[in-house]
Design a protein around this motif. Structure first.
Motif, PDB file in Angstrom:
ATOM      1  N   LEU A  16      -7.779   7.555  -1.346  1.00  0.00           N
ATOM      2  CA  LEU A  16      -8.087   7.232   0.040  1.00  0.00           C
ATOM      3  C   LEU A  16      -8.047   8.498   0.896  1.00  0.00           C
ATOM      4  O   LEU A  16      -7.237   9.385   0.656  1.00  0.00           O
ATOM      5  N   PRO A  17      -8.883   8.590   1.912  1.00  0.00           N
ATOM      6  CA  PRO A  17      -8.846   9.759   2.796  1.00  0.00           C
ATOM      7  C   PRO A  17      -7.655   9.697   3.742  1.00  0.00           C
ATOM      8  O   PRO A  17      -7.085   8.629   3.986  1.00  0.00           O
ATOM      9  N   ASP A  18      -7.263  10.838   4.266  1.00  0.00           N
ATOM     10  CA  ASP A  18      -6.205  10.853   5.266  1.00  0.00           C
ATOM     11  C   ASP A  18      -6.612  10.033   6.485  1.00  0.00           C
ATOM     12  O   ASP A  18      -7.758  10.114   6.941  1.00  0.00           O
ATOM     13  N   GLY A  19      -5.670   9.270   7.005  1.00  0.00           N
ATOM     14  CA  GLY A  19      -5.961   8.409   8.138  1.00  0.00           C
ATOM     15  C   GLY A  19      -6.345   7.004   7.741  1.00  0.00           C
ATOM     16  O   GLY A  19      -6.511   6.141   8.604  1.00  0.00           O
ATOM     17  N   ALA A  20      -6.475   6.741   6.419  1.00  0.00           N
ATOM     18  CA  ALA A  20      -6.833   5.396   5.966  1.00  0.00           C
ATOM     19  C   ALA A  20      -5.686   4.427   6.248  1.00  0.00           C
ATOM     20  O   ALA A  20      -4.518   4.792   6.212  1.00  0.00           O
ATOM     21  N   ALA A  21      -6.041   3.181   6.536  1.00  0.00           N
ATOM     22  CA  ALA A  21      -5.033   2.152   6.799  1.00  0.00           C
ATOM     23  C   ALA A  21      -4.192   1.926   5.550  1.00  0.00           C
ATOM     24  O   ALA A  21      -4.727   1.819   4.441  1.00  0.00           O
ATOM     25  N   MET A  22      -2.876   1.841   5.728  1.00  0.00           N
ATOM     26  CA  MET A  22      -1.969   1.694   4.593  1.00  0.00           C
ATOM     27  C   MET A  22      -1.116   0.436   4.692  1.00  0.00           C
ATOM     28  O   MET A  22      -0.072   0.343   4.067  1.00  0.00           O
ATOM     29  N   SER A  23      -1.538  -0.535   5.475  1.00  0.00           N
ATOM     30  CA  SER A  23      -0.768  -1.769   5.570  1.00  0.00           C
ATOM     31  C   SER A  23      -0.916  -2.563   4.280  1.00  0.00           C
ATOM     32  O   SER A  23      -1.927  -2.480   3.574  1.00  0.00           O
ATOM     33  N   VAL A  24       0.110  -3.333   3.964  1.00  0.00           N
ATOM     34  CA  VAL A  24       0.067  -4.168   2.765  1.00  0.00           C
ATOM     35  C   VAL A  24      -1.111  -5.132   2.839  1.00  0.00           C
ATOM     36  O   VAL A  24      -1.814  -5.367   1.842  1.00  0.00           O
ATOM     37  N   LYS A  25      -1.348  -5.688   4.001  1.00  0.00           N
ATOM     38  CA  LYS A  25      -2.440  -6.648   4.179  1.00  0.00           C
ATOM     39  C   LYS A  25      -3.787  -6.009   3.871  1.00  0.00           C
ATOM     40  O   LYS A  25      -4.622  -6.598   3.181  1.00  0.00           O
ATOM     41  N   GLN A  26      -4.008  -4.795   4.372  1.00  0.00           N
ATOM     42  CA  GLN A  26      -5.289  -4.138   4.160  1.00  0.00           C
ATOM     43  C   GLN A  26      -5.472  -3.727   2.703  1.00  0.00           C
ATOM     44  O   GLN A  26      -6.567  -3.843   2.146  1.00  0.00           O
ATOM     45  N   LEU A  27      -4.410  -3.230   2.075  1.00  0.00           N
ATOM     46  CA  LEU A  27      -4.504  -2.852   0.661  1.00  0.00           C
ATOM     47  C   LEU A  27      -4.794  -4.073  -0.204  1.00  0.00           C
ATOM     48  O   LEU A  27      -5.568  -3.994  -1.169  1.00  0.00           O
ATOM     49  N   ALA A  28      -4.165  -5.209   0.113  1.00  0.00           N
ATOM     50  CA  ALA A  28      -4.391  -6.420  -0.679  1.00  0.00           C
ATOM     51  C   ALA A  28      -5.845  -6.897  -0.562  1.00  0.00           C
ATOM     52  O   ALA A  28      -6.400  -7.461  -1.511  1.00  0.00           O
ATOM     53  N   LYS A  29      -6.466  -6.666   0.595  1.00  0.00           N
ATOM     54  CA  LYS A  29      -7.879  -7.035   0.744  1.00  0.00           C
ATOM     55  C   LYS A  29      -8.769  -6.230  -0.193  1.00  0.00           C
ATOM     56  O   LYS A  29      -9.779  -6.714  -0.687  1.00  0.00           O
ATOM     57  N   LEU A  87      -7.707  -4.684  -3.042  1.00  0.00           N
ATOM     58  CA  LEU A  87      -7.263  -4.779  -4.431  1.00  0.00           C
ATOM     59  C   LEU A  87      -7.082  -6.252  -4.776  1.00  0.00           C
ATOM     60  O   LEU A  87      -5.969  -6.777  -4.765  1.00  0.00           O
ATOM     61  N   PRO A  88      -8.168  -6.955  -5.105  1.00  0.00           N
ATOM     62  CA  PRO A  88      -8.101  -8.414  -5.263  1.00  0.00           C
ATOM     63  C   PRO A  88      -7.272  -8.895  -6.451  1.00  0.00           C
ATOM     64  O   PRO A  88      -6.949 -10.081  -6.534  1.00  0.00           O
ATOM     65  N   LEU A  89      -6.915  -7.993  -7.371  1.00  0.00           N
ATOM     66  CA  LEU A  89      -6.113  -8.419  -8.520  1.00  0.00           C
ATOM     67  C   LEU A  89      -4.690  -8.778  -8.133  1.00  0.00           C
ATOM     68  O   LEU A  89      -4.006  -9.485  -8.866  1.00  0.00           O
ATOM     69  N   TYR A  90      -4.223  -8.295  -6.979  1.00  0.00           N
ATOM     70  CA  TYR A  90      -2.832  -8.503  -6.587  1.00  0.00           C
ATOM     71  C   TYR A  90      -2.762  -8.989  -5.142  1.00  0.00           C
ATOM     72  O   TYR A  90      -3.560  -8.586  -4.292  1.00  0.00           O
ATOM     73  N   GLY A  91      -1.779  -9.857  -4.884  1.00  0.00           N
ATOM     74  CA  GLY A  91      -1.554 -10.346  -3.544  1.00  0.00           C
ATOM     75  C   GLY A  91      -0.678  -9.397  -2.749  1.00  0.00           C
ATOM     76  O   GLY A  91      -0.241  -8.350  -3.238  1.00  0.00           O
ATOM     77  N   GLN A  92      -0.376  -9.796  -1.507  1.00  0.00           N
ATOM     78  CA  GLN A  92       0.393  -8.926  -0.622  1.00  0.00           C
ATOM     79  C   GLN A  92       1.800  -8.677  -1.151  1.00  0.00           C
ATOM     80  O   GLN A  92       2.318  -7.568  -1.037  1.00  0.00           O
ATOM     81  N   GLN A  93       2.439  -9.699  -1.722  1.00  0.00           N
ATOM     82  CA  GLN A  93       3.789  -9.520  -2.247  1.00  0.00           C
ATOM     83  C   GLN A  93       3.793  -8.518  -3.391  1.00  0.00           C
ATOM     84  O   GLN A  93       4.685  -7.654  -3.493  1.00  0.00           O
ATOM     85  N   ALA A  94       2.803  -8.609  -4.272  1.00  0.00           N
ATOM     86  CA  ALA A  94       2.721  -7.679  -5.402  1.00  0.00           C
ATOM     87  C   ALA A  94       2.444  -6.256  -4.919  1.00  0.00           C
ATOM     88  O   ALA A  94       3.014  -5.288  -5.442  1.00  0.00           O
ATOM     89  N   LEU A 143       3.894   5.351 -15.061  1.00  0.00           N
ATOM     90  CA  LEU A 143       4.207   4.201 -14.226  1.00  0.00           C
ATOM     91  C   LEU A 143       3.710   2.921 -14.885  1.00  0.00           C
ATOM     92  O   LEU A 143       2.778   2.948 -15.697  1.00  0.00           O
ATOM     93  N   PRO A 144       4.292   1.771 -14.537  1.00  0.00           N
ATOM     94  CA  PRO A 144       3.775   0.495 -15.048  1.00  0.00           C
ATOM     95  C   PRO A 144       2.328   0.270 -14.611  1.00  0.00           C
ATOM     96  O   PRO A 144       1.821   0.909 -13.681  1.00  0.00           O
ATOM     97  N   THR A 145       1.662  -0.672 -15.270  1.00  0.00           N
ATOM     98  CA  THR A 145       0.224  -0.873 -15.060  1.00  0.00           C
ATOM     99  C   THR A 145      -0.123  -1.141 -13.609  1.00  0.00           C
ATOM    100  O   THR A 145      -1.041  -0.524 -13.058  1.00  0.00           O
ATOM    101  N   ARG A 146       0.590  -2.067 -12.966  1.00  0.00           N
ATOM    102  CA  ARG A 146       0.266  -2.403 -11.581  1.00  0.00           C
ATOM    103  C   ARG A 146       0.456  -1.210 -10.656  1.00  0.00           C
ATOM    104  O   ARG A 146      -0.385  -0.929  -9.786  1.00  0.00           O
ATOM    105  N   GLU A 147       1.543  -0.460 -10.856  1.00  0.00           N
ATOM    106  CA  GLU A 147       1.814   0.695 -10.001  1.00  0.00           C
ATOM    107  C   GLU A 147       0.774   1.793 -10.214  1.00  0.00           C
ATOM    108  O   GLU A 147       0.376   2.477  -9.277  1.00  0.00           O
ATOM    109  N   ARG A 148       0.316   1.977 -11.465  1.00  0.00           N
ATOM    110  CA  ARG A 148      -0.745   2.962 -11.728  1.00  0.00           C
ATOM    111  C   ARG A 148      -2.031   2.561 -11.001  1.00  0.00           C
ATOM    112  O   ARG A 148      -2.741   3.400 -10.455  1.00  0.00           O
TER     113      ARG A 148
END
Length: 324
Positions: A59-72, A74-81, A45-50
């Motif tokens: 992440l454990p099962d049941g972890a939040a998977m919203s784009v907003k939460q993941l972006a918090k 993973l500071p290298l990428y914003g919500q759009q990325a 996969l490309p670097t960002r996707e990896r």
């Protein structure tokens, strides 16, 4: 042929604090029969996707998977990325977003999950798995979030705790979680089919469970709409009352199927990973609806050699997954 560069992907950070868990009915859910975790996972996969895939995989099962939460996290990428990366992981066969109704009668509600597979799966595998009882049970299973201790306050100034109100939606949930159900949409569109049956938002919410019971008995939205709009009187003084009476009086019979023992009573409904549009798995190849699939293809980064490598690997995986 592209040269694999396993070390080019940035290591996914380990969160300092416990990663937030989703509200009941939401969050990550791992699929069964995955290959053991290795250092070479996601190397094509490309670097960002990896980077995103490595983080989600741990992440454990049941972890939040919203784009907003993941972006918090993973500071290298914003919500759009992050959103674009999740679309790419869906196309690569690692991720599917789904919904399933739970409860009965007036207590019916929708729960949402993001299924994750470290092992890349093809569309046929996802369609077959999401039609099984095991997938339905995984969608309905609830992982309670760990309780957070409240900060201590001085005894003299301790204020009374407010009455707890159970949340209806996770505050950090993806916009897809706020999409109305197919039954609600069918009722909301009645006024477009015939102005005499124009319903308010409150009317649609009150009648949603009754309409969902029709869809749960195997009828299509078109069938439901036709049954509600056929043979209307010249004037309809109370559209909600008329619709309620027809939903009750014309309820279709529950038809038994010969494969009842092997067929789940409720089927998982897949959602487009990008826009959240619901549909059957076979109608959302790669987890994307037609418009989003077209947009994703058009916006994909120009990496001919690497993309060809990914496509070749997915084709090989599809061949391996086919029954002999």
């Amino acid at each position: 042929m592209a040269t694999q560069q396993p070390s080019s992907a940035l290591p996914a950070p380990a969160p300092a604090d416990p990663y937030p868990m989703a509200k009941p009915g939401y969050g990550k859910r791992s699929t069964p029969d995955q290959q053991p975790r290795t250092r070479n996972d996601f190397t094509l996969l490309p670097t960002r996707e990896r980077y995103v895939a490595g983080f989600v995989d741990h992440l454990p099962d049941g972890a939040a998977m919203s784009v907003k939460q993941l972006a918090k996290q993973l500071p290298l990428y914003g919500q759009q990325a992050i959103s674009t990366a999740l679309n790419a992981l869906s196309v690569a066969g690692h991720l599917r977003r789904v919904r399933c109704s739970v409860g009965a009668g007036d207590e019916t509600r929708w729960v949402f999950r993001t299924f994750w597979s470290r092992t890349a799966r093809d569309n046929e595998w996802w369609s077959t798995y999401l039609a099984t009882e095991k997938a339905v049970q995984a969608t309905q299973a609830v992982s309670p979030a760990p309780a957070r201790p409240a900060p201590e306050a001085p005894a003299a100034r301790q204020a009374p705790e407010p009455n707890p109100v159970p949340p209806q939606r996770a505050p950090d949930q993806d916009p897809a979680a706020d999409l109305p159900s197919p039954a609600y949409l069918a009722l909301a569109r009645l006024g477009h089919q015939d102005h005499r049956l124009a319903l308010s938002a409150d009317d649609c919410a009150a009648l949603e469970a009754r309409a969902a019971e029709w869809l749960g008995r195997g009828v299509s939205v078109d069938y439901l709409t036709s049954a509600l709009t056929a043979g209307l009187p010249t004037t309809v003084d109370h559209p909600a009352g008329l619709v309620r009476r027809r939903l009750t009086d014309k309820l279709p019979p529950q038809l038994p199927t010969p494969t009842t023992a092997n067929t789940p009573t409720r089927r998982v409904l897949m959602e487009c990973t990008d826009c959240g549009r619901p549909g059957q798995p076979e109608n959302l190849p790669d987890g994307l609806c037609r418009p989003c699939r077209t947009a994703h293809t058009a916006e994909a980064p120009v990496q001919p050699a690497e993309v060809a490598d990914v496509k070749a690997r997915m084709a090989n995986l599809r061949d391996l997954l086919k029954p002999v």
